[in-house]
Design a protein around this motif. Structure first.
Motif, PDB file in Angstrom:
ATOM      1  N   ARG A   1      32.385   4.407  22.934  1.00 22.32           N
ATOM      2  CA  ARG A   1      32.644   2.996  23.115  1.00 22.32           C
ATOM      3  C   ARG A   1      34.123   2.560  22.683  1.00 22.32           C
ATOM      4  NH1 ARG A   1      27.028  -0.040  21.361  1.00 22.32           N
ATOM      5  NH2 ARG A   1      25.633   1.942  21.644  1.00 22.32           N
ATOM      6  N   VAL A   2      34.781   3.340  21.936  1.00 15.30           N
ATOM      7  CA  VAL A   2      36.000   3.039  21.609  1.00 15.30           C
ATOM      8  C   VAL A   2      36.830   4.430  22.051  1.00 15.30           C
ATOM      9  CG1 VAL A   2      35.760   1.261  20.100  1.00 15.30           C
ATOM     10  CG2 VAL A   2      36.103   3.609  19.235  1.00 15.30           C
ATOM     11  N   PRO A   3      38.220   4.141  22.562  1.00 17.23           N
ATOM     12  CA  PRO A   3      38.991   5.438  22.720  1.00 17.23           C
ATOM     13  C   PRO A   3      38.733   6.588  21.435  1.00 17.23           C
ATOM     14  CG  PRO A   3      40.070   3.855  23.307  1.00 17.23           C
ATOM     15  CD  PRO A   3      38.952   3.119  22.732  1.00 17.23           C
ATOM     16  N   LEU A   4      38.564   7.729  21.792  1.00 16.38           N
ATOM     17  CA  LEU A   4      38.276   8.830  20.827  1.00 16.38           C
ATOM     18  C   LEU A   4      39.428   8.847  19.800  1.00 16.38           C
ATOM     19  CD1 LEU A   4      36.287  10.644  19.580  1.00 16.38           C
ATOM     20  CD2 LEU A   4      37.293  12.527  21.035  1.00 16.38           C
ATOM     21  N   LEU A   5      40.565   8.865  20.034  1.00 13.97           N
ATOM     22  CA  LEU A   5      41.606   8.805  19.142  1.00 13.97           C
ATOM     23  C   LEU A   5      41.861   7.508  18.083  1.00 13.97           C
ATOM     24  CD1 LEU A   5      44.189  10.637  18.333  1.00 13.97           C
ATOM     25  CD2 LEU A   5      45.539   8.919  20.053  1.00 13.97           C
ATOM     26  N   ILE A   6      41.191   6.649  18.720  1.00 14.82           N
ATOM     27  CA  ILE A   6      41.088   5.299  17.939  1.00 14.82           C
ATOM     28  C   ILE A   6      39.813   5.351  16.830  1.00 14.82           C
ATOM     29  CG2 ILE A   6      40.597   2.735  17.600  1.00 14.82           C
ATOM     30  CD1 ILE A   6      43.427   3.275  18.850  1.00 14.82           C
ATOM     31  N   TRP A   7      38.917   6.077  17.416  1.00 12.79           N
ATOM     32  CA  TRP A   7      37.860   6.146  16.388  1.00 12.79           C
ATOM     33  C   TRP A   7      38.044   7.478  15.364  1.00 12.79           C
ATOM     34  CZ3 TRP A   7      34.791  10.224  14.355  1.00 12.79           C
ATOM     35  CH2 TRP A   7      33.499   9.909  13.911  1.00 12.79           C
ATOM     36  N   LEU A   8      38.933   8.379  15.776  1.00 10.92           N
ATOM     37  CA  LEU A   8      39.181   9.578  14.671  1.00 10.92           C
ATOM     38  C   LEU A   8      40.336   8.587  13.629  1.00 10.92           C
ATOM     39  CD1 LEU A   8      40.171  12.456  17.104  1.00 10.92           C
ATOM     40  CD2 LEU A   8      38.623  12.174  15.218  1.00 10.92           C
ATOM     41  N   ILE A   9      41.102   7.686  14.159  1.00 10.76           N
ATOM     42  CA  ILE A   9      42.116   7.109  13.110  1.00 10.76           C
ATOM     43  C   ILE A   9      41.090   6.265  12.296  1.00 10.76           C
ATOM     44  CG2 ILE A   9      43.697   5.263  12.869  1.00 10.76           C
ATOM     45  CD1 ILE A   9      44.897   6.011  15.454  1.00 10.76           C
TER      46      ILE A   9
END
Length: 215
Positions: A77-85
């Protein structure tokens, strides 16, 4: 502070903080380059978590639970890179803060074999609600994602096998957006469906759909 970051019991949390800065710099670089993280890592997500793709309807029990858990975490639901951060920030900081507090009380750090899974469990709800907040802030693309129940009442075509009660066959069906889904179909009554036959979807089963002959 340096001892907190370099102690063997805290290395996993320190590594998370280092990865956090790396991914944050990568996101900034991508934004300056005129893009963003969307699509960079998202291609590795399961298809069921990418609502804008034309994918099969997968409602298998075991994989469904995994998809539901990942969706609960707002992965996709959010970009995966943002989720990882978000994850690295909350997991790394929760571990370091908790270890620091425990050190003040006991004079020693708790082994990573205990703290790592404990902080993972504790940080998951925080990760979810933080990702939920970010998802509401980020601009959203229009999506053609549907619930599988919305396929009920549509015409499907048997494409592989013979469908009998408790023995489904593979079929394909188009949703209201014109996207094709591949599903498992079995007769609602004591009958059979042959390959190439068109049927009406009438309800859900544990692994697919019930159907009736197309009159």
């Amino acid at each position: 502070m340096w001892d907190l970051l370099t102690h063997p019991s805290n290395l996993i949390f320190s590594v998370c903080i280092c990865l956090l800065f790396f991914f944050a710099l990568l996101e900034v670089f991508l934004l300056l380059a005129g893009g963003g993280s969307q699509g960079i890592l998202d291609q590795f997500l399961p298809d069921d978590l990418i609502p804008h793709k034309d994918v099969e309807v997968n409602i298998d029990g075991s994989s469904g639970l995994l998809i539901q858990f990942l969706d609960w975490l707002y992965i996709g639901r959010v970009p995966l890179l943002i989720w990882l951060i978000i994850f690295l920030t909350l997991y790394g900081l929760s571990g370091l803060i908790l270890q620091s507090v425990l050190f003040q009380w006991t004079g020693q750090y708790i082994t990573a074999w205990i703290m790592a899974p404990a902080c993972l469990f504790l940080s998951m709800p925080l990760v979810r609600y933080s990702a939920m907040l970010i998802a509401r802030i980020l601009p959203q693309d229009e999506t053609t994602a549907i619930y599988s129940d919305e396929l009920i009442g549509r015409t499907a075509t048997i494409i592989l096998g013979v469908a009998t009660p408790n023995s489904p066959a593979e079929a394909k069906v188009q949703d209201q957006h014109g996207l094709t889904h591949y599903i498992l179909v079995e007769p609602e009554q004591d009958e059979s469906f042959q390959q190439g036959q068109s049927v009406i979807l009438t309800g859900r089963t544990k692994i697919g759909f019930y159907a009736m002959h197309l009159n």
